[in-house]
Write a protein that holds these residues in place. Structure first.
Motif, PDB file in Angstrom:
ATOM      1  N   VAL A 117       0.843  -1.198   0.000  1.00 17.58           N
ATOM      2  CA  VAL A 117       0.000   0.000   0.000  1.00 17.58           C
ATOM      3  C   VAL A 117       0.881   1.252   0.000  1.00 17.58           C
ATOM      4  CG1 VAL A 117      -1.864   1.254   1.156  1.00 17.58           C
ATOM      5  CG2 VAL A 117      -1.776  -1.250   1.314  1.00 17.58           C
ATOM      6  N   GLY A 118       0.714   2.063  -1.032  1.00 19.17           N
ATOM      7  CA  GLY A 118       1.436   3.330  -1.123  1.00 19.17           C
ATOM      8  C   GLY A 118       0.572   4.474  -0.629  1.00 19.17           C
ATOM      9  N   GLU A 119       0.908   5.672  -1.055  1.00 13.41           N
ATOM     10  CA  GLU A 119       0.218   6.867  -0.565  1.00 13.41           C
ATOM     11  C   GLU A 119      -0.958   7.235  -1.484  1.00 13.41           C
ATOM     12  OE1 GLU A 119       2.556  10.225   1.127  1.00 13.41           O
ATOM     13  OE2 GLU A 119       1.870  11.249  -0.666  1.00 13.41           O
ATOM     14  N   GLY A 120      -0.612   7.552  -2.710  1.00 11.02           N
ATOM     15  CA  GLY A 120      -1.637   7.942  -3.669  1.00 11.02           C
ATOM     16  C   GLY A 120      -1.008   8.065  -5.033  1.00 11.02           C
ATOM     17  N   PRO A 121      -1.819   8.042  -6.079  1.00 11.36           N
ATOM     18  CA  PRO A 121      -1.279   8.105  -7.433  1.00 11.36           C
ATOM     19  C   PRO A 121      -0.493   9.393  -7.697  1.00 11.36           C
ATOM     20  CG  PRO A 121      -3.655   7.663  -7.447  1.00 11.36           C
ATOM     21  CD  PRO A 121      -3.285   7.995  -6.049  1.00 11.36           C
ATOM     22  N   GLY A 122       0.570   9.263  -8.474  1.00 10.16           N
ATOM     23  CA  GLY A 122       1.299  10.428  -8.966  1.00 10.16           C
ATOM     24  C   GLY A 122       0.844  10.728 -10.396  1.00 10.16           C
ATOM     25  N   GLU A 123       1.652  11.512 -11.094  1.00  4.68           N
ATOM     26  CA  GLU A 123       1.253  11.956 -12.429  1.00  4.68           C
ATOM     27  C   GLU A 123       1.059  10.785 -13.403  1.00  4.68           C
ATOM     28  OE1 GLU A 123       4.216  14.237 -14.513  1.00  4.68           O
ATOM     29  OE2 GLU A 123       2.715  15.219 -15.765  1.00  4.68           O
ATOM     30  N   GLN A 124       2.067   9.918 -13.472  1.00  7.58           N
ATOM     31  CA  GLN A 124       1.990   8.789 -14.403  1.00  7.58           C
ATOM     32  C   GLN A 124       0.845   7.839 -14.054  1.00  7.58           C
ATOM     33  OE1 GLN A 124       3.263   7.871 -17.308  1.00  7.58           O
ATOM     34  NE2 GLN A 124       4.065   9.947 -17.256  1.00  7.58           N
ATOM     35  N   GLU A 125       0.663   7.632 -12.761  1.00  3.82           N
ATOM     36  CA  GLU A 125      -0.391   6.725 -12.304  1.00  3.82           C
ATOM     37  C   GLU A 125      -1.766   7.282 -12.685  1.00  3.82           C
ATOM     38  OE1 GLU A 125       2.194   7.764 -10.382  1.00  3.82           O
ATOM     39  OE2 GLU A 125       3.299   5.874 -10.278  1.00  3.82           O
ATOM     40  N   ASP A 126      -1.916   8.594 -12.519  1.00  5.32           N
ATOM     41  CA  ASP A 126      -3.171   9.263 -12.860  1.00  5.32           C
ATOM     42  C   ASP A 126      -3.461   9.134 -14.366  1.00  5.32           C
ATOM     43  OD1 ASP A 126      -5.372  11.204 -12.323  1.00  5.32           O
ATOM     44  OD2 ASP A 126      -4.153  12.528 -13.570  1.00  5.32           O
ATOM     45  N   PHE A 176       9.990   2.269   4.184  1.00  3.30           N
ATOM     46  CA  PHE A 176      10.015   3.554   3.506  1.00  3.30           C
ATOM     47  C   PHE A 176       9.227   3.507   2.197  1.00  3.30           C
ATOM     48  CE2 PHE A 176      14.256   3.860   5.720  1.00  3.30           C
ATOM     49  CZ  PHE A 176      13.858   4.837   6.615  1.00  3.30           C
ATOM     50  N   HIS A 177       8.824   4.670   1.762  1.00  5.21           N
ATOM     51  CA  HIS A 177       8.241   4.787   0.429  1.00  5.21           C
ATOM     52  C   HIS A 177       9.389   4.764  -0.580  1.00  5.21           C
ATOM     53  CE1 HIS A 177       6.166   6.375  -3.035  1.00  5.21           C
ATOM     54  NE2 HIS A 177       5.022   6.222  -2.399  1.00  5.21           N
ATOM     55  N   PRO A 178       9.252   4.040  -1.691  1.00  5.82           N
ATOM     56  CA  PRO A 178      10.357   4.004  -2.661  1.00  5.82           C
ATOM     57  C   PRO A 178      10.788   5.398  -3.133  1.00  5.82           C
ATOM     58  CG  PRO A 178       8.497   2.653  -3.435  1.00  5.82           C
ATOM     59  CD  PRO A 178       8.146   3.148  -2.079  1.00  5.82           C
ATOM     60  N   PRO A 191       8.470   6.789 -11.669  1.00  7.60           N
ATOM     61  CA  PRO A 191       9.832   6.530 -11.174  1.00  7.60           C
ATOM     62  C   PRO A 191       9.858   5.702  -9.868  1.00  7.60           C
ATOM     63  CG  PRO A 191       9.556   8.838 -11.779  1.00  7.60           C
ATOM     64  CD  PRO A 191       8.216   8.217 -11.919  1.00  7.60           C
ATOM     65  N   ALA A 192       8.976   6.004  -8.921  1.00  3.65           N
ATOM     66  CA  ALA A 192       8.957   5.239  -7.667  1.00  3.65           C
ATOM     67  C   ALA A 192       8.553   3.786  -7.938  1.00  3.65           C
ATOM     68  CB  ALA A 192       7.989   5.874  -6.669  1.00  3.65           C
ATOM     69  N   GLY A 193       7.647   3.622  -8.882  1.00  6.01           N
ATOM     70  CA  GLY A 193       7.196   2.277  -9.250  1.00  6.01           C
ATOM     71  C   GLY A 193       8.305   1.459  -9.892  1.00  6.01           C
ATOM     72  N   LEU A 205      -2.977   3.161 -13.262  1.00  3.39           N
ATOM     73  CA  LEU A 205      -2.351   2.032 -12.560  1.00  3.39           C
ATOM     74  C   LEU A 205      -1.388   2.559 -11.497  1.00  3.39           C
ATOM     75  CD1 LEU A 205      -1.435  -0.191 -15.636  1.00  3.39           C
ATOM     76  CD2 LEU A 205      -3.088  -0.789 -13.848  1.00  3.39           C
ATOM     77  N   PRO A 206      -1.292   1.856 -10.348  1.00  2.70           N
ATOM     78  CA  PRO A 206      -0.399   2.346  -9.297  1.00  2.70           C
ATOM     79  C   PRO A 206       1.065   2.023  -9.572  1.00  2.70           C
ATOM     80  CG  PRO A 206      -1.454   0.335  -8.567  1.00  2.70           C
ATOM     81  CD  PRO A 206      -2.019   0.654  -9.932  1.00  2.70           C
ATOM     82  N   PHE A 207       1.945   2.859  -9.073  1.00  5.15           N
ATOM     83  CA  PHE A 207       3.392   2.629  -9.120  1.00  5.15           C
ATOM     84  C   PHE A 207       3.893   2.273 -10.518  1.00  5.15           C
ATOM     85  CE2 PHE A 207       2.756   2.499  -4.539  1.00  5.15           C
ATOM     86  CZ  PHE A 207       3.864   3.196  -4.096  1.00  5.15           C
ATOM     87  N   VAL A 208       3.616   3.146 -11.455  1.00  6.14           N
ATOM     88  CA  VAL A 208       4.154   2.969 -12.821  1.00  6.14           C
ATOM     89  C   VAL A 208       5.111   4.111 -13.196  1.00  6.14           C
ATOM     90  CG1 VAL A 208       2.303   1.504 -13.747  1.00  6.14           C
ATOM     91  CG2 VAL A 208       2.029   3.992 -13.777  1.00  6.14           C
ATOM     92  N   ALA A 221      -1.688  -1.301  -4.165  1.00 10.90           N
ATOM     93  CA  ALA A 221      -2.761  -0.289  -4.122  1.00 10.90           C
ATOM     94  C   ALA A 221      -2.243   0.928  -3.352  1.00 10.90           C
ATOM     95  CB  ALA A 221      -3.997  -0.879  -3.447  1.00 10.90           C
ATOM     96  N   ASN A 222      -3.114   1.860  -3.101  1.00 10.67           N
ATOM     97  CA  ASN A 222      -2.746   3.097  -2.407  1.00 10.67           C
ATOM     98  C   ASN A 222      -3.784   3.461  -1.346  1.00 10.67           C
ATOM     99  OD1 ASN A 222      -0.290   4.265  -3.633  1.00 10.67           O
ATOM    100  ND2 ASN A 222      -1.495   4.282  -5.527  1.00 10.67           N
ATOM    101  N   ILE A 223      -3.419   4.342  -0.447  1.00  8.45           N
ATOM    102  CA  ILE A 223      -4.376   4.853   0.546  1.00  8.45           C
ATOM    103  C   ILE A 223      -5.487   5.636  -0.158  1.00  8.45           C
ATOM    104  CG2 ILE A 223      -4.647   6.527   2.453  1.00  8.45           C
ATOM    105  CD1 ILE A 223      -3.392   3.899   3.390  1.00  8.45           C
TER     106      ILE A 223
HETATM  107  N1  URA Z   1       3.498   6.863  -5.103  1.00 12.05           N
HETATM  108  C1  URA Z   1       2.501   6.243  -4.448  1.00 12.05           C
HETATM  109  O1  URA Z   1       2.399   6.329  -3.238  1.00 12.05           O
HETATM  110  N2  URA Z   1       1.656   5.533  -5.153  1.00 12.05           N
HETATM  111  C2  URA Z   1       1.738   5.396  -6.466  1.00 12.05           C
HETATM  112  O2  URA Z   1       0.909   4.704  -7.026  1.00 12.05           O
HETATM  113  C3  URA Z   1       2.811   6.031  -7.112  1.00 12.05           C
HETATM  114  C4  URA Z   1       3.675   6.769  -6.428  1.00 12.05           C
END
Ligand code: URA
Length: 190
Positions: free
Chosen positions: A40-49, A154-156, A58-60, A53-56, A80-82
């Motif tokens: 479980v991550g935090e929330g979608p970033g630009e690419q995810e939005d 940690f968060h990636p 740089p962090a993904g 899809l989640p974590f696609v 998934a994300n919060i």
């Molecule tokens: N960071 C997050 O926490 N979630 C994502 O899906 C992408 C980056």
């Protein structure tokens, strides 16, 4: 509890918080819907939005690298994300946004039935483990709750900013892999 089809429909139509006004896509999750591990991550970033899809981003890419280096198989996890909609400028989701969204994540947990939940970063750990946590203090230690093994780490994206966290995160992921292997051994033949 909603089944997957109902859950996806509800998420796509969700207007429970302001984040729905600025999203391109609702980001529900990716991976095996019967996985042993839920990340479980935090929330979608630009690419995810953009991709839905989640974590696609740089962090993904970094997360995928860690997972493949430690020989996790794709069937082992779901991500998934919060919150399921991108916070503007990637700000941390507000508590009320997280609260509004968490029932969807709880529903996903009921459907996936993971044995391990990995909190990627302080936001996930705060909403899953407890609001007063300090990620630097609790990371790397198993929390057993409601039959789940929960691992805060940690968060990636934090690794992209601070290389010194690399070894610690590597250690945490080794613990997760070890637990996964133990669980797989236990349930062999089931
Ligand atoms: N960071 C997050 O926490 N979630 C994502 O899906 C992408 C980056």
């Amino acid at each position: 509890m909603l089944d997957w089809e109902e859950l996806i429909r509800e998420c796509k139509n969700c207007r429970k918080c302001e984040l729905s006004n600025t999203r391109t896509n609702v980001v529900i999750g990716r991976g095996n819907k019967r996985a042993t591990i839920l990340f479980v991550g935090e929330g979608p970033g630009e690419q995810e939005d953009i991709q839905g899809l989640p974590f696609v981003g740089p962090a993904g890419k970094l997360l995928d690298l860690l997972l493949s280096a430690l020989m996790f198989k794709e069937e082992d996890y779901y991500i998934a994300n919060i919150v399921k909609c991108r916070p503007p400028n990637n700000r941390v989701p507000l508590d009320e946004e997280a609260e509004a969204c968490l029932d969807y994540l709880r529903n996903q947990v009921l459907l996936i039935k993971p044995k391990i939940i990995v909190c990627l970063g302080a936001t996930a750990a705060k909403h899953i483990i407890g609001k007063d946590i300090k990620i630097t203090q609790i990371r790397g230690q198993w929390v057993e709750r409601k039959g789940f093994f929960i691992m805060p780490t940690f968060h990636p994206a934090a690794l992209l900013r601070d290389q010194s966290k690399k070894i610690l995160m590597w250690e945490d992921f080794k613990k997760i892999k070890q637990k996964l292997d133990e669980i797989k051994q236990c349930f062999k033949g089931d």
